[in-house]
Motif scaffolding. Structure first.
Motif: not given
Length: 195
Positions: A65-71, A78-85
């Motif tokens: 997931v991180i490789r595809e969309q980042g952390v 509209g909030d910045v949040v951690t990526s999820i699996v």
């Protein structure tokens, strides 16, 4: 609501009891929900900076997931949040032998490998903050997965703001926290007189 500096604090923060009970919930707040943990903008960069150090601690699906969309990503609000699996698990979630979730960031911090504890929204949970024009709202986010924490908090007589002393000071400072404590004590005294 209580006004402390430029914050409005929900009465639930000083009235409700809470102590995380990881034995009961196994860290479910890291893997439940429909979005990642809210991030402050500088935290997104910090996560990018520490990523090489914690990379091997992450699950293969999280690495993908991180490789595809980042952390992090922008959620529906509209909030910045951690990526999820798989639509729920934070990418920084790892699992112990007993199935308990733990944070790869916090683990690395406690091992002295990085100087960042974890995102403030994670450290503050179950308190959620929201910045508005002129003030920041400080609310207690009740969630059924934390029922055991409410029971333990009641048993031990520990209020939400008392349990979260360290992250509240980290977020707002010691002067703010001391004022919150004074206001909470006065509020409880007034409430007892009214009863």
């Amino acid at each position: 609501m209580l006004e402390i500096g430029d914050t409005l604090v929900s009465l639930d923060v000083i009235e409700k009891e809470f102590i995380c009970n990881l034995e009961a919930c196994l860290g479910a707040c890291c893997i439940e929900g429909d979005a990642g943990a809210p991030l402050e903008e500088e935290e997104r960069q910090k996560l990018k900076d520490i990523l090489p150090v914690i990379w091997d601690d992450l699950l293969p699906a999280a690495q993908s997931v991180i490789r595809e969309q980042g952390v992090a990503y922008i959620d529906q609000e509209g909030d910045v949040v951690t990526s999820i699996v798989n639509g729920k698990d934070c990418v920084f979630t790892c699992y112990g032998a007993n199935g308990m979730c733990y944070c790869a960031i916090e683990k690395a911090y406690k091992e002295g490998r990085i100087d960042f504890y974890k995102p403030i929204s994670c450290h503050l949970y179950p308190i959620r903050t929201k910045k508005y024009s002129g003030f920041t709202a400080v609310n207690y986010n009740r969630w059924k997965i934390c029922k055991a924490a409410e029971v333990l908090g009641r048993k031990e007589g520990v209020k939400v703001y008392q349990f979260l002393k360290e992250p509240l000071i980290r977020k707002f400072g010691e002067v703010w926290y001391n004022e919150l404590c004074e206001v909470a004590i006065e509020y409880e005294r007034q409430k007892a007189q009214d009863d």
